[in-house]
Design an enzyme around this catalytic site. Structure first.
Site, mmCIF file in Angstrom:
data_model
loop_
_atom_site.group_PDB
_atom_site.id
_atom_site.type_symbol
_atom_site.label_atom_id
_atom_site.label_comp_id
_atom_site.label_asym_id
_atom_site.label_seq_id
_atom_site.Cartn_x
_atom_site.Cartn_y
_atom_site.Cartn_z
ATOM 1 N N HIS A 1 -1.572 -5.286 2.124
ATOM 2 C CA HIS A 1 -2.835 -6.837 2.400
ATOM 3 C C HIS A 1 -2.636 -7.932 1.474
ATOM 4 C CE1 HIS A 1 -5.914 -2.513 2.685
ATOM 5 N NE2 HIS A 1 -6.149 -4.353 3.541
ATOM 6 N N CYS B 1 -8.389 -0.972 8.167
ATOM 7 C CA CYS B 1 -7.091 -1.517 7.901
ATOM 8 C C CYS B 1 -6.206 -0.344 7.605
ATOM 9 C CB CYS B 1 -7.037 -2.668 6.351
ATOM 10 S SG CYS B 1 -6.962 -4.222 6.621
ATOM 11 N N GLU C 1 1.050 -0.906 -0.240
ATOM 12 C CA GLU C 1 -0.306 -0.009 0.265
ATOM 13 C C GLU C 1 0.800 1.464 0.445
ATOM 14 O OE1 GLU C 1 -3.185 -0.619 -0.408
ATOM 15 O OE2 GLU C 1 -3.830 -2.136 0.104
ATOM 16 N N ARG D 1 -18.327 0.144 5.448
ATOM 17 C CA ARG D 1 -19.160 -0.970 4.897
ATOM 18 C C ARG D 1 -20.028 -1.715 5.998
ATOM 19 N NH1 ARG D 1 -19.314 -5.548 1.795
ATOM 20 N NH2 ARG D 1 -16.950 -5.795 2.002
#
Length: 216
Positions: free
Chosen positions: A168, A142, A79, A89
Site C-alpha cells: 500500500h 486491494c 502487507e 465500505r
C-alpha cells in the site's frame, strides 16, 4: 519477468498514486536491466481479479507485486496477510458493494505474502524511505486482489516459480490541495520504494528475522 500492478482512480479521485508509483518503478527497474511489465487494474471486485489472473497466465512472471492506495497512511505498507473477505465500505467503480462475502468460496481464511517483507523493510529504512510491515490490507478491492494473487500463487503449477505480495502507498503529495494536512509521499519516493522491494525480493530467498509486529 516482473509484474507490477496498480489501480485506476476510485472514490472520486482523478488519479491513483499506486499506478503512478508503479510506472515510475517500472522505468527505474528497466533502466537497471530488469524485464518488467506494468498493469493497471480496474477498481472493481471480480473484474480486477480476472485481469490479474489473465496477466499471470500470459506473462508467467517470477515476481508479482500489486500496489494500491491506503489514504491516511504516511508510509509504504508491506502487507503481510490477505484475508478471504470482501466487505466494502464504499461501492467499487462498477457500483458493487459486497458485504461479508468470500473472495474465493471455500478458499482458506488467509494467505501470507511470500515477499521477504522484513528484509524489504530494512532495505527501505536504509534507503531513507518511510515504511512498515502492515498486518491488514483492509477488505476492499486491494485485499481482493492480494488474496486472489496469493491464491493463484498457491497452486502447484505456479508456486514453484513465482513469489508475490502487496504494497500500500500513501497519497501522492502532488495530488493534494495546497496546505492539506493529509499524510502523503512524493511519487518518486514511492516508485523507488517499490523498486527497493523488487530488488530485495530477487536477492533474498529467505526473509530476515526482525521484529515488525503490532500490539493492536
Amino acid at each position: 519477468m516482473i509484474l507490477l500492478t496498480g489501480f485506476e482512480p476510485f472514490g472520486g479521485d482523478s488519479s491513483n498514486p499506486s499506478w503512478t508509483a508503479v510506472l515510475l518503478a517500472r522505468e527505474i527497474l528497466r533502466a537497471e536491466g530488469h524485464e518488467v511489465e506494468a498493469l493497471e487494474l480496474p477498481c472493481v471486485f471480480g473484474e480486477s481479479a480476472a485481469v490479474l489472473r489473465e496477466a499471470i497466465g500470459r506473462l508467467r512472471p517470477e515476481l508479482i507485486i500489486c500496489v494500491g492506495l491506503a489514504g491516511g497512511r504516511d508510509r509504504l505498507s508491506l502487507e503481510r496477510v490477505a484475508i478471504n473477505c470482501d466487505d466494502a465500505r464504499i461501492p467499487d467503480n462498477a457500483g458493487n458493494r459486497p458485504i461479508d462475502e468470500p473472495v474465493i468460496p471455500a478458499g482458506p481464511a488467509a494467505y501470507f505474502s511470500t515477499l521477504p517483507v522484513k528484509s524489504a523493510l530494512r532495505a527501505l529504512q536504509i534507503a531513507g524511505i518511510r515504511a512498515e510491515v502492515s498486518q491488514t490490507a483492509g477488505t476492499y478491492v486491494c485485499n481482493h486482489v492480494f488474496y486472489t494473487l496469493m491464491h493463484e500463487l498457491s497452486s502447484a503449477a505456479v508456486a514453484a516459480q513465482a513469489r508475490g505480495g502487496f504494497i500500500h502507498v500513501p497519497y501522492d503529495e502532488a495530488q493534494l490541495p495546497r496546505g492539506s494536512a493529509a499524510p502523503s509521499m512524493a511519487a518518486r519516493d514511492m516508485g523507488e520504494g517499490i523498486a527497493v522491494v523488487v530488488r530485495t525480493a530477487l536477492d533474498a530467498p529467505v526473509d530476515a528475522k526482525l521484529s515488525a509486529g503490532a500490539i493492536h
